[in-house]
Design an enzyme around this catalytic site. Structure first.
Site, short mmCIF file in Angstrom:
data_model
loop_
_atom_site.label_atom_id
_atom_site.label_comp_id
_atom_site.label_asym_id
_atom_site.label_seq_id
_atom_site.Cartn_x
_atom_site.Cartn_y
_atom_site.Cartn_z
CG PHE A 16 -40.84 5.54 -21.44
CD1 PHE A 16 -41.58 5.80 -22.58
CD2 PHE A 16 -40.71 6.54 -20.48
CE1 PHE A 16 -42.19 7.04 -22.78
CE2 PHE A 16 -41.32 7.79 -20.66
CZ PHE A 16 -42.06 8.03 -21.82
CB SER A 17 -39.91 -0.84 -18.54
OG SER A 17 -39.37 0.06 -17.60
CB THR A 65 -42.08 1.11 -11.18
OG1 THR A 65 -41.90 2.52 -11.06
CG2 THR A 65 -43.47 0.82 -11.74
CE LYS A 69 -38.51 1.90 -8.08
NZ LYS A 69 -37.48 2.92 -8.34
CG ASP A 111 -33.89 2.69 -8.85
OD1 ASP A 111 -34.12 2.57 -10.07
OD2 ASP A 111 -34.76 2.49 -7.97
CB THR A 194 -38.69 15.92 -5.01
OG1 THR A 194 -38.76 16.90 -6.05
CG2 THR A 194 -37.62 16.29 -4.01
N GLY A 244 -34.26 12.72 -17.00
CA GLY A 244 -34.61 11.44 -16.37
C GLY A 244 -34.52 10.24 -17.31
#
Ligand code: ATR
Length: 280
Positions: A16-17, A65, A69, A111, A194, A244
């Site tokens: 979605f970035s 991502t 990372k 984050d 998770t 999220g």
């Protein structure tokens, strides 16, 4: 000259970035484009090549991502102290080097601040607030770090107990046994960090309704799907929920602020995110 930004990961085709960042560029009148840089994990040298060729490709910054990372840290010239403590980088800013022209890669992590901003929309993070973090991977690490900064009373559960204990020791928080996750234990906040409940097993939930108190705020970091089974269980228990998408939005806003040194156009990014999510 037009600059490029983008997301490095695999698979990133459904990210979605691009929608959020391209909307931000448009709103702010920035001559840039945010693209997808899908790098297959079976050729690790392509991550290196990507980093060495940023200048050539007019790349001024990028998001990182899964699964890179941690791996991307090798190629950074400097880290932000927070990225170092969290142990992962999700944002890279490219800066021209004054002396010899080779650009500098600066690593950051948004984050932790993204998760805290998402939580703050629903519940004030006052000192002593009792939080249960589920998971002990990269996402959990960032959140535990952020929560400790707010002086929260943090408990960590993980399927692999050793990892929960190691994380708890490192950040001086508590690790917790699954049997102690009950309604009576009352947590002000529960965060699922998770991958349980994500595609291809969207019907799974790490907690059941009977374990959740109605006064708890339950946040799930899973974004595929956004309306997870855990959030359904929480709603059945009468609890408030945060999905999220909220963290996704705020971590992206943090990235924009690092790249351009000014507040992100949050409304435009939010609209673009929700419009894109509707297409799935
Ligand atoms: P991320 O960087 O997104 O946090 P990660 O580092 O791979 O990803 O961590 C994934 C987390 O999800 C871990 O806490 C993992 O638990 P383990 O350490 O026991 O592997 C957790 N996880 C993944 N699948 C799970 C499952 N089926 N049940 C419980 N926990 C699970």
């Amino acid at each position: 000259m037009k600059k490029f930004y983008g997301i490095v990961g695999h698979p990133v085709i459904h990210s979605f970035s691009p929608a959020m960042h391209n909307a931000a560029f448009k709103t702010e009148g920035i001559d840039a484009e945010y693209k997808i840089f899908d790098i297959a994990p079976d050729s690790p040298e392509s991550l290196a090549n990507f980093c060495y060729e940023v200048d050539l490709n007019h790349i001024a910054g990028f998001s990182v991502t899964m699964p890179y990372k941690q791996a991307i840290m090798t190629y950074m010239d400097h880290y932000d102290p927070l990225a170092k403590l969290v142990g992962s980088v999700n944002t890279v800013k490219i800066e021209a080097h004054e002396d010899h022209g080779a650009p500098l890669l600066l690593g950051y992590n948004t984050d932790a601040t993204g998760a805290l901003a998402a939580l703050n929309e629903k519940i004030p993070l006052s000192p002593g607030v009792k939080v249960l973090v589920l998971g002990a991977g990269g996402a959990a690490r960032a959140i535990v770090y952020g929560l400790k900064e707010c002086e929260a009373n943090v408990h960590v559960f993980n399927r692999t107990m050793d990892k929960a204990e190691a994380l708890a020791d490192e950040f001086e928080v508590e690790s917790i046994d699954y049997r102690l996750i009950t309604k009576e234990a009352h947590f002000d906040i529960i965060i699922n960090a998770t991958s349980v409940g994500s595609t291809p097993l969207p019907k799974e939930s790490i907690l059941q309704t009977h374990q959740i108190d109605k006064d708890t705020v339950v946040m799930d970091l899973v974004t595929n799907p956004v309306d997870t089974q855990l959030l359904k269980e929480a709603k059945k228990a009468g609890a408030r929920t945060i999905d999220g998408a909220r963290m996704l939005l705020h971590q992206a806003a943090g990235q924009f602020e690092i790249w351009f040194g000014k507040p992100a156009p949050l409304k435009a990014m939010e609209e673009a995110l929700y419009a894109k999510m509707k297409q799935f």
